[in-house]
Design an enzyme around this catalytic site. Structure first.
Site, short mmCIF file in Angstrom:
data_model
loop_
_atom_site.label_atom_id
_atom_site.label_comp_id
_atom_site.label_asym_id
_atom_site.label_seq_id
_atom_site.Cartn_x
_atom_site.Cartn_y
_atom_site.Cartn_z
N ASP A 111 46.48 49.50 47.94
CA ASP A 111 46.92 48.14 47.39
C ASP A 111 48.51 48.49 47.23
O ASP A 111 49.17 49.25 47.66
CB ASP A 111 45.93 47.86 46.42
CG ASP A 111 45.96 46.22 46.39
OD1 ASP A 111 46.98 45.44 46.01
OD2 ASP A 111 45.10 45.56 46.69
N ASP B 94 67.31 53.50 53.64
CA ASP B 94 67.93 52.40 52.82
C ASP B 94 66.87 51.73 51.82
O ASP B 94 67.21 50.58 51.15
CB ASP B 94 68.43 51.29 53.67
CG ASP B 94 69.36 51.64 54.84
OD1 ASP B 94 70.15 52.88 54.40
OD2 ASP B 94 69.40 51.32 55.86
N HIS C 60 48.94 43.41 41.91
CA HIS C 60 47.60 43.14 42.88
C HIS C 60 46.72 44.24 42.85
O HIS C 60 45.45 44.07 42.52
CB HIS C 60 48.08 42.80 44.23
CG HIS C 60 47.10 42.16 45.09
ND1 HIS C 60 46.17 42.79 45.90
CD2 HIS C 60 46.70 40.84 45.44
CE1 HIS C 60 45.33 42.06 46.72
NE2 HIS C 60 45.67 40.85 46.36
N VAL D 124 32.28 47.42 59.10
CA VAL D 124 32.88 47.21 57.90
C VAL D 124 32.27 45.86 57.18
O VAL D 124 31.81 45.21 58.04
CB VAL D 124 34.28 46.64 58.17
CG1 VAL D 124 35.23 46.22 57.19
CG2 VAL D 124 35.12 47.83 58.72
N ASP E 184 30.48 38.67 56.22
CA ASP E 184 29.10 39.35 55.99
C ASP E 184 28.45 38.62 54.69
O ASP E 184 27.34 38.59 54.68
CB ASP E 184 29.22 40.92 56.17
CG ASP E 184 29.56 41.51 57.27
OD1 ASP E 184 28.83 40.97 58.21
OD2 ASP E 184 30.35 42.30 57.44
N SER F 86 40.93 38.18 48.19
CA SER F 86 41.18 39.42 47.62
C SER F 86 40.47 39.63 46.31
O SER F 86 39.94 40.87 46.20
CB SER F 86 42.92 39.24 47.08
OG SER F 86 43.63 39.44 48.37
#
Length: 413
Positions: free
Chosen positions: A73, A99, A113, A232, A256, A283
């Protein structure tokens, strides 16, 4: 409520973007004040997620001891009081250009987050605060896949496919049993797929967001990655009351399970607590399920990641025992039931990865309806407990939280 709208907007900006094409878009909302500005503790109203998930009962069995969850994250604020003793290290994986002026400290989170996600998973309780994680004894490995473009104005550049893939591999090498990915994209990435397969081969369960509608440049229906990859565990969000929100969530075969992703409490990245907004966000739901996965992995360390995922899917609350929906997958995840589950192959729902379904199982396919007003969880918990105790494949009961979707076979590697 303290920063609920702000942090909710930040979460939505993060959850869906184009990793495969390069860096994610910068957040569409920036902090009104520096993230390092501490916030008060939130105390007195209680933590609705603890009640919703029945966490007090689950914690009698395990609190996530011995499990490390990698949070890929924006970094995690290791100085927050809720995360003292919870951090198992960290690393920055974003490739730095000439840069750019990044903060390379994974313990610094100017965005917020990652700190919120880590807190939902494993925040320690402290005096004067209602914030606590789903697995408050689990460890957090912070892998910062974000680049900070400017520390002066708090602008952030999101992760690239390369930075996420690199972080997944590092998490696996460092022994994380659960890897939290509160992000998604509309197109697959060969780098991320390879990293996911590598981590799975090393015994890690990947838990990934199924995406947020309205914050991606590609809002059309369709699967999201890496949630759609084999093995997953793809997570979508529902409201704190268990309702699926078409305006916020994508539906598809990549979903799922679901979990609450609204109005949750979490640590703030500059110290103190924050509310995570009324907007439903995958999230946060993904972090909640990663916490549940940590509880399951702690209680069943000898099982495989596929078995951990099966426990969570098989015991999720749903309206029809043997059918998944594209909106809510196999239903709303429940920690106690997932930990206590005894798999003999006979429970209706996803097929067991280790047991064949008995030929004499009779499944009640009638849809279960719940009449209001009543406690939406009381009947569900009673039936699930009876199912687990008796070892008889009858029906799991659930809250009506979504529309019916097409059933698909469980994704297996």
């Amino acid at each position: 409520m303290r920063r609920r709208a702000l942090v909710g907007a930040l979460a939505l900006a993060l959850a869906v973007a184009g990793l495969a094409a390069g860096p994610m878009e910068p957040a569409r909302a920036q902090a009104e004040e520096p993230c390092l500005q501490p916030q008060p503790l939130i105390d007195g109203s209680g933590n609705a997620l603890v009640e919703r998930l029945g966490l007090e009962k689950a914690w009698q069995l395990t609190r996530g001891e011995g499990v490390t969850v990698a949070v890929i994250d924006s970094g995690v604020d290791a100085d927050n009081a809720h995360l003292q003793g919870a951090i198992a290290g960290g690393q920055t994986t974003y490739t730095v250009g000439p840069d750019q002026n990044p903060s390379v400290d994974p313990g610094a989170d100017l965005y917020g987050h990652g700190t919120a996600a880590a807190g939902l998973i494993a925040a320690r309780p402290i005096d004067g605060s209602d914030v606590v994680g789903v697995a408050p004894a689990a460890k957090i490995l912070s892998l910062r896949a974000f680049q900070v473009a400017s520390t002066e104005d708090q602008q952030n550049v999101g992760p690239s496919a390369a930075s996420v893939a690199n972080a997944i591999r590092i998490a696996a090498d460092r022994g994380a049993q659960v890897i939290n990915l509160s992000l998604s994209q509309a197109t697959p990435s060969a780098d991320i797929q390879g990293a996911v397969e590598y981590a799975q081969g090393r015994g890690a369960l990947i838990v990934a967001s199924a995406g947020n509608r309205g914050t991606s440049e590609e809002d059309a229906e369709g699967v999201r990655y890496p949630a759609a990859l084999d093995g997953v565990l793809g997570v979508s969000a529902v409201t704190l009351a268990g309702e699926w929100d078409f305006g916020a969530s994508f539906a598809g075969e990549h979903v799922d399970v679901v979990a609450p992703g609204q109005a949750l409490l979490a640590p703030w990245c500059g110290g103190g607590d924050t509310g995570l907004g009324e907007q439903v966000s995958a999230s946060w739901a993904t972090a909640v399920v990663s916490g549940i996965a940590a509880l399951v992995a702690s209680a069943h360390p000898d099982e495989s990641p596929e078995q951990w995922a099966h426990r969570i899917m098989a015991t999720a609350l749903r309206t029809t025992p043997d059918a998944r929906k594209d909106t809510i997958g196999w239903g709303e995840a429940r920690p106690y039931e997932a930990v206590a589950f005894v798999d003999d192959g006979g429970v209706p729902g996803p097929e067991s990865p280790v047991h064949e379904r008995p030929a004499d199982v009779v499944i009640d396919r009638s849809e279960i309806r719940i009449e209001a007003p009543r406690d939406p969880l009381a009947g569900a918990r009673e039936v699930v407990a009876w199912t687990l105790a008796g070892g008889v494949a009858v029906s799991l009961t659930a809250l009506v939280i979504g529309r019916l979707g097409a059933r698909r076979p469980i994704r297996r590697r």
